[in-house]
Design a protein around this motif. Sequence first.
Motif, PDB file in Angstrom:
ATOM      1  N   GLY A  89      52.882 -59.520  33.367  1.00 25.65           N
ATOM      2  CA  GLY A  89      52.868 -58.158  32.842  1.00 25.65           C
ATOM      3  C   GLY A  89      53.718 -57.965  31.594  1.00 25.65           C
ATOM      4  O   GLY A  89      53.701 -56.890  31.008  1.00 25.65           O
ATOM      5  N   TYR A  90      54.447 -58.992  31.195  1.00 21.81           N
ATOM      6  CA  TYR A  90      55.341 -58.896  30.037  1.00 21.81           C
ATOM      7  C   TYR A  90      55.050 -59.981  29.007  1.00 21.81           C
ATOM      8  O   TYR A  90      55.929 -60.352  28.230  1.00 21.81           O
ATOM      9  CB  TYR A  90      56.809 -59.004  30.493  1.00 21.81           C
ATOM     10  CG  TYR A  90      57.223 -57.893  31.416  1.00 21.81           C
ATOM     11  CD1 TYR A  90      57.608 -56.655  30.913  1.00 21.81           C
ATOM     12  CD2 TYR A  90      57.206 -58.070  32.798  1.00 21.81           C
ATOM     13  CE1 TYR A  90      57.986 -55.629  31.770  1.00 21.81           C
ATOM     14  CE2 TYR A  90      57.585 -57.047  33.652  1.00 21.81           C
ATOM     15  CZ  TYR A  90      57.970 -55.835  33.141  1.00 21.81           C
ATOM     16  OH  TYR A  90      58.340 -54.813  33.974  1.00 21.81           O
ATOM     17  N   ARG A  91      53.844 -60.466  28.979  1.00 24.18           N
ATOM     18  CA  ARG A  91      53.507 -61.546  28.040  1.00 24.18           C
ATOM     19  C   ARG A  91      53.838 -61.146  26.610  1.00 24.18           C
ATOM     20  O   ARG A  91      53.540 -60.043  26.171  1.00 24.18           O
ATOM     21  CB  ARG A  91      52.032 -61.909  28.151  1.00 24.18           C
ATOM     22  CG  ARG A  91      51.777 -62.735  29.389  1.00 24.18           C
ATOM     23  CD  ARG A  91      50.512 -63.525  29.286  1.00 24.18           C
ATOM     24  NE  ARG A  91      50.479 -64.474  30.388  1.00 24.18           N
ATOM     25  CZ  ARG A  91      49.394 -64.793  31.050  1.00 24.18           C
ATOM     26  NH1 ARG A  91      48.238 -64.259  30.720  1.00 24.18           N
ATOM     27  NH2 ARG A  91      49.449 -65.668  32.017  1.00 24.18           N
ATOM     28  N   GLY A  92      54.471 -62.074  25.905  1.00 31.80           N
ATOM     29  CA  GLY A  92      54.820 -61.849  24.512  1.00 31.80           C
ATOM     30  C   GLY A  92      56.167 -61.192  24.300  1.00 31.80           C
ATOM     31  O   GLY A  92      56.681 -61.179  23.187  1.00 31.80           O
ATOM     32  N   VAL A  93      56.772 -60.636  25.357  1.00 34.86           N
ATOM     33  CA  VAL A  93      58.100 -60.022  25.234  1.00 34.86           C
ATOM     34  C   VAL A  93      59.136 -61.147  25.292  1.00 34.86           C
ATOM     35  O   VAL A  93      59.090 -61.975  26.197  1.00 34.86           O
ATOM     36  CB  VAL A  93      58.345 -59.003  26.372  1.00 34.86           C
ATOM     37  CG1 VAL A  93      59.749 -58.423  26.288  1.00 34.86           C
ATOM     38  CG2 VAL A  93      57.298 -57.897  26.342  1.00 34.86           C
ATOM     39  N   PRO A  94      60.061 -61.186  24.332  1.00 31.26           N
ATOM     40  CA  PRO A  94      61.069 -62.254  24.354  1.00 31.26           C
ATOM     41  C   PRO A  94      61.881 -62.209  25.649  1.00 31.26           C
ATOM     42  O   PRO A  94      62.367 -61.148  26.043  1.00 31.26           O
ATOM     43  CB  PRO A  94      61.969 -61.963  23.151  1.00 31.26           C
ATOM     44  CG  PRO A  94      61.215 -60.994  22.306  1.00 31.26           C
ATOM     45  CD  PRO A  94      60.262 -60.273  23.206  1.00 31.26           C
ATOM     46  N   LEU A  95      61.996 -63.354  26.300  1.00 29.99           N
ATOM     47  CA  LEU A  95      62.749 -63.399  27.545  1.00 29.99           C
ATOM     48  C   LEU A  95      63.653 -64.608  27.577  1.00 29.99           C
ATOM     49  O   LEU A  95      63.482 -65.554  26.801  1.00 29.99           O
ATOM     50  CB  LEU A  95      61.816 -63.369  28.758  1.00 29.99           C
ATOM     51  CG  LEU A  95      60.964 -64.600  29.066  1.00 29.99           C
ATOM     52  CD1 LEU A  95      61.715 -65.562  29.976  1.00 29.99           C
ATOM     53  CD2 LEU A  95      59.675 -64.174  29.732  1.00 29.99           C
ATOM     54  N   ALA A  96      64.625 -64.553  28.456  1.00 30.75           N
ATOM     55  CA  ALA A  96      65.501 -65.697  28.686  1.00 30.75           C
ATOM     56  C   ALA A  96      65.545 -65.975  30.171  1.00 30.75           C
ATOM     57  O   ALA A  96      65.685 -65.061  30.982  1.00 30.75           O
ATOM     58  CB  ALA A  96      66.902 -65.429  28.154  1.00 30.75           C
TER      59      ALA A  96
END
Length: 186
Positions: free
Chosen positions: A40-47
Amino acid sequence: MIGPAGEKAAARAAAFARRATAHAAAGGASAGRLSEVLVGYRGVPLAGYMPIRSEIDPLPAMAEAAAHGVVGVPVIAGKARPLRFARWEPGAEMRDGPFGARIPVREEPVEPEILIVPLVAFDLRGNRLGYGGGFYDRTLARLRARRATLAIGFAYDAQEAEDLPLEPTDERLDMVVTESRVLVMS
């Protein structure tokens, strides 16, 4: 009388034991629910994080996320300082970092909007007990001062606890994902 530091030490010891038992029983395939959430958060920068000891392993979910966007891993900048994040992708050349966690050889900076947070224990109100260095609390406070930042605790069900010893500087989780459930905090 046990003081706050003693309470946290006792809570950590009990939680480490529960986590070790859960880790031994898990057999390594525990990231499915985390992958479902991250879709649901594809493309959002994550760590995420590089698992150490008996931490639940987020790497399969991180690898899936890296196919759609930027993924970072934490780099300890020093005692009592917020974490930095370096870009990670499957197959990246890694080296040993502080506390046994691996970090990329090439440290390309990343500023995540989602943090997958390792923990020792969590409760149903979004509180977490970490290792005691305050790295994630400082980091979340810094990131949240700049923009909305989603903190997802990743843990085994066995790490759930009641009455965690808390401090005013503890940052809450927005969500906890375990091997069997997704808990969204209100």
